[in-house]
Design a protein around this motif. Sequence first.
Motif, PDB file in Angstrom:
ATOM      1  N   ALA A 102       0.853  -1.185   0.000  1.00 14.64           N
ATOM      2  CA  ALA A 102       0.000   0.000   0.000  1.00 14.64           C
ATOM      3  C   ALA A 102       0.892   1.238   0.000  1.00 14.64           C
ATOM      4  O   ALA A 102       1.914   1.279   0.690  1.00 14.64           O
ATOM      5  CB  ALA A 102      -0.918   0.001   1.219  1.00 14.64           C
ATOM      6  N   GLY A 103       0.491   2.233  -0.783  1.00 13.93           N
ATOM      7  CA  GLY A 103       1.269   3.461  -0.847  1.00 13.93           C
ATOM      8  C   GLY A 103       2.351   3.416  -1.903  1.00 13.93           C
ATOM      9  O   GLY A 103       2.366   2.537  -2.781  1.00 13.93           O
ATOM     10  N   ASP A 104       3.264   4.360  -1.814  1.00 12.41           N
ATOM     11  CA  ASP A 104       4.324   4.489  -2.807  1.00 12.41           C
ATOM     12  C   ASP A 104       5.505   3.580  -2.469  1.00 12.41           C
ATOM     13  O   ASP A 104       5.703   3.197  -1.309  1.00 12.41           O
ATOM     14  CB  ASP A 104       4.800   5.946  -2.873  1.00 12.41           C
ATOM     15  CG  ASP A 104       3.720   6.878  -3.396  1.00 12.41           C
ATOM     16  OD1 ASP A 104       2.979   6.454  -4.302  1.00 12.41           O
ATOM     17  OD2 ASP A 104       3.616   8.014  -2.891  1.00 12.41           O
ATOM     18  N   PRO A 105       6.327   3.250  -3.484  1.00 13.39           N
ATOM     19  CA  PRO A 105       7.498   2.397  -3.231  1.00 13.39           C
ATOM     20  C   PRO A 105       8.542   3.109  -2.366  1.00 13.39           C
ATOM     21  O   PRO A 105       8.616   4.347  -2.330  1.00 13.39           O
ATOM     22  CB  PRO A 105       8.051   2.126  -4.632  1.00 13.39           C
ATOM     23  CG  PRO A 105       6.947   2.469  -5.579  1.00 13.39           C
ATOM     24  CD  PRO A 105       6.159   3.557  -4.908  1.00 13.39           C
ATOM     25  N   ILE A 106       9.334   2.308  -1.667  1.00 17.00           N
ATOM     26  CA  ILE A 106      10.513   2.805  -0.963  1.00 17.00           C
ATOM     27  C   ILE A 106      11.693   2.665  -1.908  1.00 17.00           C
ATOM     28  O   ILE A 106      12.027   1.554  -2.341  1.00 17.00           O
ATOM     29  CB  ILE A 106      10.763   2.010   0.330  1.00 17.00           C
ATOM     30  CG1 ILE A 106       9.586   2.175   1.300  1.00 17.00           C
ATOM     31  CG2 ILE A 106      12.054   2.468   0.995  1.00 17.00           C
ATOM     32  CD1 ILE A 106       9.694   1.308   2.549  1.00 17.00           C
ATOM     33  N   ARG A 132       2.398  -2.014   5.854  1.00 16.79           N
ATOM     34  CA  ARG A 132       1.749  -1.817   4.560  1.00 16.79           C
ATOM     35  C   ARG A 132       2.184  -2.842   3.510  1.00 16.79           C
ATOM     36  O   ARG A 132       1.950  -2.646   2.320  1.00 16.79           O
ATOM     37  CB  ARG A 132       1.947  -0.388   4.048  1.00 16.79           C
ATOM     38  CG  ARG A 132       3.378   0.079   3.848  1.00 16.79           C
ATOM     39  CD  ARG A 132       3.384   1.566   3.532  1.00 16.79           C
ATOM     40  NE  ARG A 132       4.688   2.119   3.192  1.00 16.79           N
ATOM     41  CZ  ARG A 132       5.093   2.376   1.951  1.00 16.79           C
ATOM     42  NH1 ARG A 132       4.308   2.115   0.918  1.00 16.79           N
ATOM     43  NH2 ARG A 132       6.280   2.898   1.727  1.00 16.79           N
ATOM     44  N   LEU A 133       2.815  -3.921   3.935  1.00 21.27           N
ATOM     45  CA  LEU A 133       3.178  -5.007   3.041  1.00 21.27           C
ATOM     46  C   LEU A 133       2.048  -6.023   3.007  1.00 21.27           C
ATOM     47  O   LEU A 133       1.648  -6.558   4.040  1.00 21.27           O
ATOM     48  CB  LEU A 133       4.472  -5.674   3.514  1.00 21.27           C
ATOM     49  CG  LEU A 133       4.973  -6.865   2.699  1.00 21.27           C
ATOM     50  CD1 LEU A 133       5.287  -6.446   1.264  1.00 21.27           C
ATOM     51  CD2 LEU A 133       6.205  -7.479   3.358  1.00 21.27           C
ATOM     52  N   LEU A 134       1.514  -6.306   1.795  1.00 25.51           N
ATOM     53  CA  LEU A 134       0.388  -7.225   1.649  1.00 25.51           C
ATOM     54  C   LEU A 134       0.853  -8.625   1.241  1.00 25.51           C
ATOM     55  O   LEU A 134       0.523  -9.611   1.896  1.00 25.51           O
ATOM     56  CB  LEU A 134      -0.610  -6.681   0.615  1.00 25.51           C
ATOM     57  CG  LEU A 134      -1.465  -5.471   1.019  1.00 25.51           C
ATOM     58  CD1 LEU A 134      -0.651  -4.185   1.024  1.00 25.51           C
ATOM     59  CD2 LEU A 134      -2.650  -5.307   0.066  1.00 25.51           C
ATOM     60  N   ARG A 135       1.583  -8.718   0.145  1.00 25.23           N
ATOM     61  CA  ARG A 135       2.128  -9.984  -0.333  1.00 25.23           C
ATOM     62  C   ARG A 135       3.555  -9.740  -0.804  1.00 25.23           C
ATOM     63  O   ARG A 135       3.931  -8.617  -1.154  1.00 25.23           O
ATOM     64  CB  ARG A 135       1.312 -10.533  -1.512  1.00 25.23           C
ATOM     65  CG  ARG A 135      -0.149 -10.771  -1.242  1.00 25.23           C
ATOM     66  CD  ARG A 135      -0.402 -12.058  -0.504  1.00 25.23           C
ATOM     67  NE  ARG A 135      -1.813 -12.440  -0.575  1.00 25.23           N
ATOM     68  CZ  ARG A 135      -2.362 -13.433   0.088  1.00 25.23           C
ATOM     69  NH1 ARG A 135      -1.611 -14.169   0.897  1.00 25.23           N
ATOM     70  NH2 ARG A 135      -3.642 -13.717  -0.023  1.00 25.23           N
TER      71      ARG A 135
END
Length: 573
Positions: A457-461, A475-478
């Motif tokens: 979710a959200g923008d990449p790091i 915010r990590l889903l898979r």
Amino acid sequence: MFALATTARGKRVAATTLTLLLAVSLVAGVGAGAPPEPSQSTDVTNCPTITEPGVYELQRNLTAGASVCIDVRSSDVTVRGDGHTVDATDDAWGDPVVLADGAGTLDNVTVTGLAVDVATPRPTLRYDGVTNGTVAAFDVTLTNPSRPGGGVAVVGDDAAVRNVTGTRLTLVGDRNRVVDSSAVGAEYAGVVVVGDGNALRNVTSAGRPALSVTGEGTRVRGGSYASVFDGAGVAVTDAADTRLSNATLYGGSVDGRAVTLANTTDTVLDGNALSGDLVVGLAADGADGTVLAGNRFASDLLVGARLTNVTNATVETNEFRSPLQLEAGVRGSLVYDNRFDASLGIFDRPVLFGPLVGEPSDARASNAGNAWNVTPRPGENVVGGDAVAGNYYATADGTGFSQTCADADGDGLCDSAYELTENDTDVHPLAGPANDTAAPVDGGGANVTDYQVDFVAGDPIENLSADRLYAGEDRLLRFAFGDTDEGITERDTAWPSAEIRDAVDYGHVVESDGAASVSFTVADGESVTLSLVTYSLPGDGFSADTADQQELLNATTRTYGPGEHTITVDLPG
């Protein structure tokens, strides 16, 4: 000149006779004589005593003295604040500002649309012996929020409390409901529930504890509960058949707890997110028949769940980023299909036995008859495999049992059992897909690029590090791992925040035609920014210690509205 006047269909009645009757009624209380018709309401311009059924509407702000300001002594009464405020700041030790006291004889009393400014610790509203009471859109402003005082108390059955903010809440009785409200307890309890069949939904509370539950059949869904000092987020005591679902639970510092269970039976915690400041997430002592399912125990906890004198528990499909501790007296319990991952936590062991300090032998011996797996059966397990059986065990250095065990037949289960202690053996521990050793693959030399795929979710790091990871930001889903020779070889799941889980229903990372994709559905009324990101993967696998060596290779980012979608990103090679 009079405190009250009766209106019909919004028009003031000016008859002299009616005015005189109202003047007489003030001596004995509001509404003496025939009760108002359903289409009528009574204007309130001073603090009233209400002795007859009807609708009473505030026409201006009121100022309360030390005694009760709005005193309800009749059934079938509705008090409409219409957004007005009662100022009760002059006397911090006065009677309740609003009181309906029927000693068990009042029914159907409603107070709605009212604000109260109160000098703590004065109570703001109290229903005593009221059945079918309602408190709605009731907002409290405290002159000293650190001492929230008596707050709102509902003593009776079948009450509805909704959109109440800014104060403590106490419910004593059966089948009462609290919805979309917030409580402030500070060093006191934020919400207290005593009785049977009570329910709370989407309640936010902070206190010591934030929520106290006693009784049978309490249901708590959604919301957040944060402990203050050494309190608990949720304290369940002398209770049976309690269910706590999809809530955010926080244990504060100084020996706080996110959840405590004491002398309980058949308690269910499912789908919750537990975190804290180096404290214990769940502390259960004297609990029978407890079920923990689908919860996430964050890495900022000292211990995810501590079980003491717990019998007949079922622990399944949880993600433990902090250890499970069987301290003493854990008997007849089943622990299976959990992900024990100590890669980000304080301890390097995912499961602990005995006390954290001192001689553990006696405590270990008091644990008996516990099982760590079920007979293998088809179905998606907690790490995305195709068989449900035992648990997945991982450590930070990649040497966890499930990370290193052989899986020659590729069935997703380790080929050997895992002995946790002499009395505790997982006969069928889970293996990751990358543990398939049936056909060892040559690494391919320098031309093979190992990679990682993150659905977030959200923008990449752009630059990962040990201190900046998607999992640490909830915010990590898979995620998935692979290389340019074999493609994706391992898929896994994470546990994002409750807000994200409620907004998005999502599948695993899949590979097709040189790209990775995830299909998902966004819930009605939601708008979510999601990214599918690929990174290079140094070494033999992911480690937080080498995260800063990973390079962002490709990313897709979009904002999605309600409905079904698929997000895709190109894989390296």
